[in-house]
Design an enzyme around this catalytic site. Sequence first.
Site, mmCIF file in Angstrom:
data_model
loop_
_atom_site.group_PDB
_atom_site.id
_atom_site.type_symbol
_atom_site.label_atom_id
_atom_site.label_comp_id
_atom_site.label_asym_id
_atom_site.label_seq_id
_atom_site.Cartn_x
_atom_site.Cartn_y
_atom_site.Cartn_z
ATOM 1 N N ARG A 76 76.219 100.835 81.317
ATOM 2 C CA ARG A 76 75.639 101.023 79.993
ATOM 3 C C ARG A 76 75.375 99.734 79.247
ATOM 4 O O ARG A 76 74.296 99.481 78.770
ATOM 5 C CB ARG A 76 76.601 101.793 79.099
ATOM 6 C CG ARG A 76 76.186 103.157 78.709
ATOM 7 C CD ARG A 76 77.462 103.924 78.455
ATOM 8 N NE ARG A 76 78.393 103.620 79.514
ATOM 9 C CZ ARG A 76 78.365 104.206 80.693
ATOM 10 N NH1 ARG A 76 77.486 105.124 80.955
ATOM 11 N NH2 ARG A 76 79.225 103.875 81.632
ATOM 12 N N THR A 77 76.416 98.949 79.117
ATOM 13 C CA THR A 77 76.309 97.806 78.217
ATOM 14 C C THR A 77 75.236 96.832 78.699
ATOM 15 O O THR A 77 74.410 96.364 77.924
ATOM 16 C CB THR A 77 77.681 97.115 78.065
ATOM 17 O OG1 THR A 77 78.625 98.105 77.663
ATOM 18 C CG2 THR A 77 77.625 96.020 77.023
ATOM 19 N N LYS A 81 82.126 80.164 94.378
ATOM 20 C CA LYS A 81 82.306 78.873 95.056
ATOM 21 C C LYS A 81 83.324 78.020 94.317
ATOM 22 O O LYS A 81 83.592 76.892 94.692
ATOM 23 C CB LYS A 81 80.980 78.101 95.085
ATOM 24 C CG LYS A 81 79.867 78.765 95.843
ATOM 25 C CD LYS A 81 78.658 77.826 95.851
ATOM 26 C CE LYS A 81 77.409 78.511 96.339
ATOM 27 N NZ LYS A 81 76.206 77.698 96.025
ATOM 28 N N ARG A 106 80.162 89.461 79.632
ATOM 29 C CA ARG A 106 81.355 90.294 79.812
ATOM 30 C C ARG A 106 82.230 89.593 80.839
ATOM 31 O O ARG A 106 81.739 89.109 81.855
ATOM 32 C CB ARG A 106 80.952 91.671 80.320
ATOM 33 C CG ARG A 106 82.141 92.462 80.804
ATOM 34 C CD ARG A 106 81.788 93.880 81.100
ATOM 35 N NE ARG A 106 81.555 94.630 79.881
ATOM 36 C CZ ARG A 106 81.399 95.947 79.841
ATOM 37 N NH1 ARG A 106 81.430 96.643 80.957
ATOM 38 N NH2 ARG A 106 81.192 96.570 78.709
ATOM 39 N N HIS A 153 85.439 94.622 72.095
ATOM 40 C CA HIS A 153 84.100 95.031 72.543
ATOM 41 C C HIS A 153 83.269 95.274 71.285
ATOM 42 O O HIS A 153 82.943 96.405 70.940
ATOM 43 C CB HIS A 153 84.219 96.301 73.390
ATOM 44 C CG HIS A 153 83.005 96.643 74.187
ATOM 45 N ND1 HIS A 153 81.769 96.033 74.001
ATOM 46 C CD2 HIS A 153 82.827 97.548 75.188
ATOM 47 C CE1 HIS A 153 80.904 96.558 74.846
ATOM 48 N NE2 HIS A 153 81.508 97.469 75.578
HETATM 49 C C1 NCD Z 1 83.734 100.552 77.789
HETATM 50 C C2 NCD Z 1 84.169 99.169 78.185
HETATM 51 O O1 NCD Z 1 83.541 98.534 79.038
HETATM 52 O O2 NCD Z 1 85.145 98.721 77.612
HETATM 53 N N1 NCD Z 1 82.492 100.889 78.341
HETATM 54 C C3 NCD Z 1 81.349 100.544 77.665
HETATM 55 O O3 NCD Z 1 81.046 99.392 77.492
HETATM 56 N N2 NCD Z 1 80.612 101.530 77.136
HETATM 57 C C4 NCD Z 1 84.760 101.579 78.032
HETATM 58 C C5 NCD Z 1 85.298 101.724 79.404
HETATM 59 O O4 NCD Z 1 84.912 101.015 80.345
HETATM 60 O O5 NCD Z 1 86.157 102.599 79.562
#
Ligand code: NCD
Length: 262
Positions: free
Chosen positions: A10-11, A39, A60, A88
Amino acid sequence: ATLFFEPSTRTRLSFETAVNRLGGRVIGFSDASTTSSSKGETLKDTIKMVSNYVDLIIMRHHLEGAARYATEVTETPVINAGDGANQHPSQTMLDLYSILKTQGTLHNLTITMVGDLKYGRTVHSLLMAMKYFNPTFRFVACEELRMPREYIEFCRRQGINFEEHTDFSREVIDSTDILYMTRVQRERFFNEEDYLRLKDSYILTLEKLKNAKQDLCIMHPLPRVNEISVAVDDDPRACYFKQVRNGRYIRMALIMKMLGIE
Ligand code: NCD
């Protein structure tokens, strides 16, 4: 650049969609094992290198504080798309927007957070952001996955009302405005046995929603494993797929803001 050192569907797609819809272009990776990190390249070097290619970095990483660290080694703006079990923030922006759209306000709401409150970064960010809106929190988690002490202390310092429960009872659900379900964060467990023991602790079923408020908003950052029974998806109070769409709008706005575009 979307730099995803940790898995995401999703993100990453949401940010990339947002960039594309704004007429921008995007480079990046979704699997750090195919990059020079494998590496032995340091995060610092990767960030400094990528900074020369792009106007904005969206990253991320499994390490808590990684995005903040990135901002210390580059002048290029950085968006934290999740750093370990820490925060997040862009998810929180879309959560706030989703709450505002369904409830018409962010103020004076009772918010019940359920599941993995220890490792779930989305609940940590949402909790902190809600301090402006006089929330009442219920934290529903088993002993091992309780809301960490620092966030409990945060609530105390801010004068935020909260209760902790181990029982996911109808009483708790019936007086809730926002029900925020989360998945047990398997990848942050050190041992599979603990994960298997805890993963099905709390499952939302239609039965549990019988006397819940009519304007209850059921949220989940997704991915769902089995915390919400699929039968709940057709209930008008299920908001989790709407959250996804709101994420697209919010991330477009966020990107413009970060780039100083009116
Ligand atoms: C969340 C995350 O990555 O923290 N997912 C997201 O970005 N929508 C929640 C999760 O992974 O459970």
